[in-house]
Design an enzyme around this catalytic site. Structure first.
Site, PDB file in Angstrom:
ATOM      1  N   ASP A  79       0.513  -1.418  -0.154  1.00  0.00           N
ATOM      2  CA  ASP A  79       0.036  -0.145   0.197  1.00  0.00           C
ATOM      3  C   ASP A  79       0.210   1.032   0.025  1.00  0.00           C
ATOM      4  O   ASP A  79       0.182   2.479  -0.310  1.00  0.00           O
ATOM      5  CB  ASP A  79      -0.475   0.005   1.264  1.00  0.00           C
ATOM      6  CG  ASP A  79      -2.656  -1.055   1.134  1.00  0.00           C
ATOM      7  OD1 ASP A  79      -2.405  -1.295   0.027  1.00  0.00           O
ATOM      8  OD2 ASP A  79      -2.988  -1.238   2.301  1.00  0.00           O
ATOM      9  N   ASN A  82      -5.408   8.647   1.044  1.00  0.00           N
ATOM     10  CA  ASN A  82      -5.613   8.324   3.030  1.00  0.00           C
ATOM     11  C   ASN A  82      -5.852   9.194   3.909  1.00  0.00           C
ATOM     12  O   ASN A  82      -6.871   8.941   4.508  1.00  0.00           O
ATOM     13  CB  ASN A  82      -4.558   6.935   3.211  1.00  0.00           C
ATOM     14  CG  ASN A  82      -3.910   5.764   3.129  1.00  0.00           C
ATOM     15  OD1 ASN A  82      -5.266   5.412   2.322  1.00  0.00           O
ATOM     16  ND2 ASN A  82      -3.210   4.984   3.972  1.00  0.00           N
ATOM     17  N   GLU A  83      -5.107  10.051   4.360  1.00  0.00           N
ATOM     18  CA  GLU A  83      -5.269  10.845   5.389  1.00  0.00           C
ATOM     19  C   GLU A  83      -4.287  12.336   5.653  1.00  0.00           C
ATOM     20  O   GLU A  83      -3.511  11.754   4.433  1.00  0.00           O
ATOM     21  CB  GLU A  83      -5.500  10.100   6.682  1.00  0.00           C
ATOM     22  CG  GLU A  83      -3.613  10.097   7.419  1.00  0.00           C
ATOM     23  CD  GLU A  83      -2.910   8.491   6.941  1.00  0.00           C
ATOM     24  OE1 GLU A  83      -2.041   8.886   6.549  1.00  0.00           O
ATOM     25  OE2 GLU A  83      -4.227   7.202   6.340  1.00  0.00           O
ATOM     26  N   ARG A 138      -8.328  20.566  22.325  1.00  0.00           N
ATOM     27  CA  ARG A 138      -7.110  20.273  22.885  1.00  0.00           C
ATOM     28  C   ARG A 138      -6.791  18.889  23.268  1.00  0.00           C
ATOM     29  O   ARG A 138      -7.345  17.648  23.290  1.00  0.00           O
ATOM     30  CB  ARG A 138      -7.349  20.567  24.904  1.00  0.00           C
ATOM     31  CG  ARG A 138      -6.416  22.687  24.413  1.00  0.00           C
ATOM     32  CD  ARG A 138      -7.559  22.912  25.725  1.00  0.00           C
ATOM     33  NE  ARG A 138      -7.206  24.180  25.917  1.00  0.00           N
ATOM     34  CZ  ARG A 138      -7.868  25.402  25.832  1.00  0.00           C
ATOM     35  NH1 ARG A 138      -9.477  24.817  25.145  1.00  0.00           N
ATOM     36  NH2 ARG A 138      -7.287  27.000  25.461  1.00  0.00           N
ATOM     37  N   ALA A 166      -6.390   2.639   7.625  1.00  0.00           N
ATOM     38  CA  ALA A 166      -5.101   3.051   8.176  1.00  0.00           C
ATOM     39  C   ALA A 166      -4.818   3.810   9.637  1.00  0.00           C
ATOM     40  O   ALA A 166      -5.335   3.304  10.341  1.00  0.00           O
ATOM     41  CB  ALA A 166      -4.640   3.748   6.868  1.00  0.00           C
ATOM     42  N   TYR A 167      -4.114   4.598   8.866  1.00  0.00           N
ATOM     43  CA  TYR A 167      -3.844   5.163  10.446  1.00  0.00           C
ATOM     44  C   TYR A 167      -5.013   5.957  11.451  1.00  0.00           C
ATOM     45  O   TYR A 167      -5.298   5.577  13.085  1.00  0.00           O
ATOM     46  CB  TYR A 167      -3.041   6.640  10.389  1.00  0.00           C
ATOM     47  CG  TYR A 167      -2.573   7.125  11.659  1.00  0.00           C
ATOM     48  CD1 TYR A 167      -1.647   6.580  12.254  1.00  0.00           C
ATOM     49  CD2 TYR A 167      -2.845   8.715  12.038  1.00  0.00           C
ATOM     50  CE1 TYR A 167      -1.250   7.084  13.457  1.00  0.00           C
ATOM     51  CE2 TYR A 167      -2.332   9.349  13.151  1.00  0.00           C
ATOM     52  CZ  TYR A 167      -1.467   8.760  14.071  1.00  0.00           C
ATOM     53  OH  TYR A 167      -1.461   9.091  14.967  1.00  0.00           O
ATOM     54  N   ASN A 168      -6.182   6.080  10.488  1.00  0.00           N
ATOM     55  CA  ASN A 168      -7.220   6.074  10.623  1.00  0.00           C
ATOM     56  C   ASN A 168      -7.594   5.541  12.260  1.00  0.00           C
ATOM     57  O   ASN A 168      -8.319   5.692  13.559  1.00  0.00           O
ATOM     58  CB  ASN A 168      -8.922   6.619  10.473  1.00  0.00           C
ATOM     59  CG  ASN A 168      -9.726   6.794  10.361  1.00  0.00           C
ATOM     60  OD1 ASN A 168      -9.976   7.534  11.242  1.00  0.00           O
ATOM     61  ND2 ASN A 168     -10.726   6.080  10.157  1.00  0.00           N
ATOM     62  N   ALA A 184      -5.729  11.026  20.883  1.00  0.00           N
ATOM     63  CA  ALA A 184      -5.569  11.583  22.568  1.00  0.00           C
ATOM     64  C   ALA A 184      -5.886  13.289  23.125  1.00  0.00           C
ATOM     65  O   ALA A 184      -5.399  13.675  23.602  1.00  0.00           O
ATOM     66  CB  ALA A 184      -4.281  11.554  23.141  1.00  0.00           C
TER      67      ALA A 184
END
Length: 271
Positions: A45, A121-122, A147, A161-163, A184
Site C-alpha cells: 500500500d 489515505n489521510e 485540545r 489505515a492510521y485512522n 488523545a
C-alpha cells in the site's frame, strides 16, 4: 494500451518488475512510464500511495493496479505469482474500473499564501512540543475547541489505515465523505470535545483554526511538513478539508470483497 510500472526497491519487487515488463512486451502491450493508461504498482500500500502522488496530475485519465510482494494490502489485489493472469486481464481490458473519493486539503498561512494537497489515505495535524489547541469549524460554524495531541482526517479507503489506529471508524469505501478522529483529546470538567469520530458527507467543509503557531507537524499521506514558526517567516493559521473533485480509479479486473479483506486483516480466520 500503455502500461507503466511503479515499484519499491526490495529484491522481490525488482524481480517481479523484471518479469512483468517482459510479459507486457511479449503480450504486445506498450510499456510507457510517462503517459500510461494503467499504472501497475509492485510492493504494498505504501508503494501505491507513492505512485498516486507521482501521477496525481494524471488521475483523470489513468487507472491503477496493485501487486503486493509482502503482506496483504488494501489497495493491492494481485499476488506476485499471478503475473500471467494479470497480463491476460490487461490484454482483454475493456475499460472496467472502480473509483474512490479523495480528500482536498488547503493550508492557509499568515502571509496570505495557501498550499493545496490531495490525500488518498489521510491528513494529520499535531503539535510535537505541547498540547495542540484549535477551533473546529463545520460548514463555517464553530463546533468545538480541541485540545490534545492532534487530529486525523481520513478518506473512506484510508479509514483502515492510521485512522483506525487512533480509534476512528471504518467506512465503506463506496461512501462519499471523510472522517475526523481525535488523537488523545483532553476531556475533563474544564475542557470538552465530542470525544468520538465524526463522519462527514460529501458537501461538508471542515476547517481547523490553530490557536498556537509553533511546532506543528502536518502530514498528507506519507509527506510530512514540520511547520516551525520563525521570526519574520510565515506560519500556519488554518487548514480546511473537503471531498476532492478528483477521484482515484482502479482497473478492477476481479472483485475483491472489502469486508472480507477487513476481516482477514484485523480479525483473522478464527471462529
Amino acid at each position: 494500451m500503455k502500461v507503466g510500472i511503479y515499484n519499491n526497491e526490495t529484491t522481490e519487487s525488482q524481480r517481479v518488475t523484471k518479469l512483468l515488463r517482459a510479459e507486457i512486451e511479449r503480450a504486445g502491450l506498450v510499456y510507457d512510464d510517462q503517459n500510461p493508461d494503467v499504472v501497475i504498482t509492485i510492493g504494498g500500500d505504501g508503494t501505491l500511495l507513492s505512485a498516486f502522488h507521482h501521477y496525481i496530475d494524471q488521475l483523470d485519465r489513468l487507472r491503477f493496479v496493485g501487486i503486493h510482494t509482502g503482506h496483504l494490502g488494501f489497495y493491492t489485489d494481485w499476488r506476485n505469482f499471478e503475473i500471467d493472469d494479470l497480463v491476460d486481464s490487461l490484454v482483454q481490458d475493456s475499460g472496467q474500473s472502480v473509483s474512490y473519493p479523495l480528500l482536498d486539503m488547503r493550508a492557509g498561512y499568515s502571509d496570505g499564501t495557501v498550499d493545496r494537497y490531495v490525500a488518498l489515505n489521510e491528513a494529520t495535524i499535531r503539535n510535537i512540543t505541547r498540547t495542540m489547541v484549535c477551533d473546529v469549524y463545520i460548514n463555517n460554524q464553530l463546533f468545538e475547541n480541541f485540545r490534545g495531541d492532534g487530529l486525523c482526517i481520513s478518506t473512506p479507503t484510508g479509514s483502515t489505515a492510521y485512522n483506525k489506529s487512533v480509534g476512528g471508524a471504518i467506512m465503506d469505501p463506496n461512501s462519499v465523505g471523510f472522517q475526523l478522529a481525535e488523537m488523545a483529546s483532553l476531556n475533563n470538567r474544564v475542557f470538552r470535545t465530542l470525544g468520538s469520530p465524526i463522519i462527514f458527507g460529501a458537501d461538508t467543509k471542515l476547517m481547523l483554526r490553530l490557536r498556537d503557531v509553533n511546532d506543528h507537524v502536518m502530514t498528507c499521506d506519507r509527506e510530512q511538513l514540520h511547520l516551525k514558526n520563525e521570526k519574520g517567516k510565515r506560519y500556519l493559521m488554518e487548514i480546511s478539508f473537503q471531498v476532492s473533485q478528483k477521484r482515484i480509479s482502479f482497473a478492477r479486473y476481479r472483485h475483491t470483497n472489502f469486508w472480507n479483506r477487513v476481516k482477514d486483516s484485523f480479525i483473522g480466520g478464527g471462529k
